[in-house]
Write an enzyme that holds these catalytic residues in place. Sequence first.
Site, PDB file in Angstrom:
ATOM      1  N   SER A   1     -45.916  56.783  -6.234  1.00 54.17           N
ATOM      2  CA  SER A   1     -46.669  56.456  -5.022  1.00 54.17           C
ATOM      3  C   SER A   1     -46.564  57.610  -4.031  1.00 54.17           C
ATOM      4  O   SER A   1     -45.484  58.156  -3.826  1.00 54.17           O
ATOM      5  CB  SER A   1     -46.086  55.227  -4.326  1.00 54.17           C
ATOM      6  OG  SER A   1     -45.956  54.178  -5.212  1.00 54.17           O
TER       7      SER A   1
ATOM      8  N   HIS B   1     -52.776  53.474  -8.154  1.00 55.60           N
ATOM      9  CA  HIS B   1     -52.288  54.011  -9.428  1.00 55.60           C
ATOM     10  C   HIS B   1     -53.430  54.232 -10.432  1.00 55.60           C
ATOM     11  O   HIS B   1     -53.200  54.240 -11.630  1.00 55.60           O
ATOM     12  CB  HIS B   1     -51.246  53.083 -10.052  1.00 55.60           C
ATOM     13  CG  HIS B   1     -49.885  53.211  -9.438  1.00 55.60           C
ATOM     14  ND1 HIS B   1     -48.967  54.158  -9.826  1.00 55.60           N
ATOM     15  CD2 HIS B   1     -49.299  52.529  -8.445  1.00 55.60           C
ATOM     16  CE1 HIS B   1     -47.867  54.044  -9.111  1.00 55.60           C
ATOM     17  NE2 HIS B   1     -48.040  53.055  -8.260  1.00 55.60           N
TER      18      HIS B   1
ATOM     19  N   GLU C   1     -46.999  44.808 -15.024  1.00 53.24           N
ATOM     20  CA  GLU C   1     -48.427  44.556 -15.228  1.00 53.24           C
ATOM     21  C   GLU C   1     -48.677  43.690 -16.463  1.00 53.24           C
ATOM     22  O   GLU C   1     -49.789  43.209 -16.667  1.00 53.24           O
ATOM     23  CB  GLU C   1     -49.175  45.878 -15.345  1.00 53.24           C
ATOM     24  CG  GLU C   1     -49.176  46.637 -14.037  1.00 53.24           C
ATOM     25  CD  GLU C   1     -49.787  48.017 -14.174  1.00 53.24           C
ATOM     26  OE1 GLU C   1     -51.009  48.116 -14.241  1.00 53.24           O
ATOM     27  OE2 GLU C   1     -49.024  48.997 -14.229  1.00 53.24           O
TER      28      GLU C   1
ATOM     29  N   ALA D   1     -41.415  56.038  -5.857  1.00 52.92           N
ATOM     30  CA  ALA D   1     -41.015  55.553  -4.533  1.00 52.92           C
ATOM     31  C   ALA D   1     -39.979  54.470  -4.788  1.00 52.92           C
ATOM     32  O   ALA D   1     -40.059  53.747  -5.781  1.00 52.92           O
ATOM     33  CB  ALA D   1     -42.212  54.980  -3.798  1.00 52.92           C
TER      34      ALA D   1
ATOM     35  N   MET E   1     -39.260  50.110  -9.584  1.00 53.60           N
ATOM     36  CA  MET E   1     -39.820  49.336 -10.700  1.00 53.60           C
ATOM     37  C   MET E   1     -40.350  50.238 -11.821  1.00 53.60           C
ATOM     38  O   MET E   1     -41.239  49.848 -12.580  1.00 53.60           O
ATOM     39  CB  MET E   1     -40.953  48.440 -10.171  1.00 53.60           C
ATOM     40  CG  MET E   1     -40.538  47.548  -9.012  1.00 53.60           C
ATOM     41  SD  MET E   1     -41.930  46.635  -8.336  1.00 53.60           S
ATOM     42  CE  MET E   1     -41.226  46.011  -6.795  1.00 53.60           C
ATOM     43  N   SER E   2     -39.819  51.443 -11.924  1.00 53.98           N
ATOM     44  CA  SER E   2     -40.340  52.374 -12.941  1.00 53.98           C
ATOM     45  C   SER E   2     -39.255  53.358 -13.342  1.00 53.98           C
ATOM     46  O   SER E   2     -38.084  53.158 -13.040  1.00 53.98           O
ATOM     47  CB  SER E   2     -41.526  53.151 -12.353  1.00 53.98           C
ATOM     48  OG  SER E   2     -41.082  54.002 -11.319  1.00 53.98           O
TER      49      SER E   2
ATOM     50  N   ASN F   1     -38.491  52.877   1.855  1.00 56.23           N
ATOM     51  CA  ASN F   1     -38.057  51.806   2.768  1.00 56.23           C
ATOM     52  C   ASN F   1     -36.584  51.527   2.516  1.00 56.23           C
ATOM     53  O   ASN F   1     -36.043  51.882   1.470  1.00 56.23           O
ATOM     54  CB  ASN F   1     -38.872  50.530   2.488  1.00 56.23           C
ATOM     55  CG  ASN F   1     -38.797  50.110   1.029  1.00 56.23           C
ATOM     56  OD1 ASN F   1     -39.519  50.633   0.185  1.00 56.23           O
ATOM     57  ND2 ASN F   1     -37.881  49.205   0.732  1.00 56.23           N
TER      58      ASN F   1
ATOM     59  N   HIS G   1     -46.106  46.253   0.002  1.00 59.42           N
ATOM     60  CA  HIS G   1     -46.586  47.388  -0.790  1.00 59.42           C
ATOM     61  C   HIS G   1     -47.256  48.417   0.125  1.00 59.42           C
ATOM     62  O   HIS G   1     -47.129  49.626  -0.078  1.00 59.42           O
ATOM     63  CB  HIS G   1     -47.567  46.878  -1.852  1.00 59.42           C
ATOM     64  CG  HIS G   1     -48.095  47.944  -2.761  1.00 59.42           C
ATOM     65  ND1 HIS G   1     -47.281  48.710  -3.570  1.00 59.42           N
ATOM     66  CD2 HIS G   1     -49.365  48.390  -2.983  1.00 59.42           C
ATOM     67  CE1 HIS G   1     -48.027  49.575  -4.245  1.00 59.42           C
ATOM     68  NE2 HIS G   1     -49.290  49.402  -3.900  1.00 59.42           N
TER      69      HIS G   1
END
Length: 273
Positions: free
Chosen positions: A31, A62, A87, A114, A212-213, A236, A248
Amino acid sequence: MNQVYEKVVKCYESIKDRIPFKPKVALVLGSGLGNYADTMDVKAEIDYSEIEQFPVSTVPGHAGKFIFGYVKDVPVVCMKGRVHYYEGYPISDVVLPTRLMKMMGAEILFLTNASGGINPSYGAGSFMLIKDHISCFAPNPLIGENIEEFGCRFPDMSTVYDRDLQSTIRKKAEECGIPLTEGIYAQLTGPSFESPAEIQMLRILGADAVGMSTVVEAIAANHMGMRICGISCVANLAAGMTDQPLTHEEVQEASNKAAPLFRQLVTESIASF
Ligand code: HPA
């Protein structure tokens, strides 16, 4: 042939004539870095939607394509938009692009993302060099029949993040006057942000940032013997560390704000790899 392997080969076969060079570096844009390619000398682009069976990301911000270009003199394949486990794709699809970029010839995987900052000394907008990770909250992408063409059954994970690449990034950050912290990144599946109790748990486990990645991609790349490095943009403070709810939009806004320095750090680092 192993079905997961076969799928990567099919993707590769369907685009190999459009790949303009053998990339040295595979760069995954998190991001905020989405527009990174604007600073590259772009030679070709391939939309994910044009690649047969390729998992296409559904997250706003994305939208996906591979961008091939030079960063200074270095041939780079860039992933604008990655696939996230939340996803709904099988984990083998989440790491398919990483495997595909290795098949294109990339030797180095440069991961960016991020994250939420867990270490109380991190402010929003700070950068963290990923020194190691915690993977046990996301499925391991190597589960299933081992794909011998990629690597061995039980890969060593003692030094996933290449020490020399880390040194280069550290040096470039210092030269550019960009503050850079270092720490441990934990991947959870998302898509919900963590609860304050989960953040407390992650802090006890030694995590400095959460997202998350990235970790599953690093595991797949490590399996294939790629040299790996990663920088996280702390967008954040993690849940429970402030009174603010997380959104988000806030993550995107903070990452966009940090983008110019992030871009500079990535460019200078790649040029010195
Ligand atoms: N948690 C998980 N993923 C994130 C966060 C967070 O606080 N911020 C950006 N990505």
